[in-house]
Design an enzyme around this catalytic site. Structure first.
Site, PDB file in Angstrom:
ATOM      1  N   CYS A  20      -1.413 -10.787   1.957  1.00  0.00           N
ATOM      2  CA  CYS A  20      -1.321  -9.338   1.779  1.00  0.00           C
ATOM      3  C   CYS A  20      -1.978  -9.001   0.458  1.00  0.00           C
ATOM      4  CB  CYS A  20       0.132  -8.861   1.797  1.00  0.00           C
ATOM      5  SG  CYS A  20       0.281  -7.062   1.637  1.00  0.00           S
ATOM      6  N   CYS A  78      -4.703  -1.372   3.695  1.00  0.00           N
ATOM      7  CA  CYS A  78      -4.537  -2.799   3.971  1.00  0.00           C
ATOM      8  C   CYS A  78      -5.620  -3.528   3.181  1.00  0.00           C
ATOM      9  CB  CYS A  78      -4.652  -3.099   5.461  1.00  0.00           C
ATOM     10  SG  CYS A  78      -4.478  -4.850   5.874  1.00  0.00           S
TER      11      CYS A  78
END
Length: 291
Positions: A76, A223
């Site tokens: 992430c 993202c």
């Protein structure tokens, strides 16, 4: 704070938000049901991902990541910027290292509030992404959404940045119903580990517009790994330069796919929203399926 409660930080990177729990001293268990309860936006703190800070023998910290649905993932990018900022402040130096499930990331926390993460090399082989069947050229695979004779989008580039991404290049991201298409394609049989589904619009050789459906989360304001993957996919298709600005609903990230070593660098902001304490009963939910 009693013995069973635990403090947390609520942080975000361009609106992609996280609950960050430091368990370097107590090894707090985080069962899947507990992750889901904390991430629930109606009854919990609410977040896209839950992040745990663990001890590391290879780096300054080990970062574990769970999506809101309770599934653990290996990467992430936006969370890495938040974690890098926390650890850099603790250590009193701008350069830190973060261990994840499959690699060690280098990070630099600048005085201006921007954090750069060296995301390593993208994985481009079909079995590294992974895909369920072999494709010789992953810069554009056989996959489409919509009618066979008039697909809404087709031939995505597929890339892993520690998690699988499929990037469709389209003329206008605003006309694509990504909430419908993303939820369908995330679980396509071609993706054995599911996939993050993105649509990208090339604004110039130095600028991409990006929207992402994140597996286990849904539509997200940003993202980081998708921004990295889209930049790589665009370069492979000859659509952009190696340095690009990627504009997401939550803001901009600067991405560079370096030619000399093949590493992808991501630079962007982070924010600490607030700090709080989770009551002990939160950690008594569910079966101990996570750690």
């Amino acid at each position: 704070m009693d013995a069973t409660s635990h403090s947390f930080r609520k942080m975000n990177g361009l609106g992609n938000d996280f609950v960050v729990i430091d368990r370097r001293t107590d090894g707090l268990a985080l069962p899947i049901d507990t992750v889901r309860a904390i991430a629930d936006r109606a009854t919990g703190i609410g977040c896209d991902q839950l992040i745990a800070l663990d001890p590391s023998s290879e780096a300054d910290v080990f970062m574990r990541i769970w999506n809101a649905d309770g599934g653990e993932v290996a990467a992430c990018g936006n969370a890495a910027r938040c974690v890098a900022a926390v650890v850099a402040t603790e250590l009193g130096r701008p350069t830190v290292t973060i261990e994840t499930k499959d690699q060690v990331l280098g990070a630099y926390a600048g005085a201006d509030g921007a954090v750069t993460i060296d995301m390593g090399e993208p994985r481009l082989r079909w079995d590294e992404i992974p895909l369920a069947e072999e494709f010789h050229d992953t810069s554009g695979i056989e996959l489409q959404a919509g009618p066979i004779d008039a697909p809404v989008m087709h031939s995505p580039g597929v890339v892993s940045m520690g998690n699988p991404h499929a990037i469709f290049f389209v003329e206008d991201v605003d006309v694509i119903k990504l909430d419908l298409i993303g939820s369908m394609l995330e679980r396509h049989p071609l993706f054995p580990e599911r996939a993050n589904i993105s649509i990208a619009q090339v604004l110039s050789p130095a600028h991409l517009l990006l929207r992402t459906w994140e597996r286990g989360v849904g539509l997200t304001r940003a993202c980081g790994t998708a921004a990295c993957a889209s930049a790589v996919a665009a370069v492979r298709r000859g659509l952009t330069d190696r340095k690009v600005t990627v504009t997401l609903p939550g803001g901009d990230l600067a991405i560079e796919w370096r030619e000399d070593d093949g590493h992808v660098l991501m630079t962007g902001p982070y924010a600490l929203d607030f700090e709080g304490t989770l009551p002990g009963e939160v950690f008594d939910t569910g079966e101990a399926q996570g750690v």
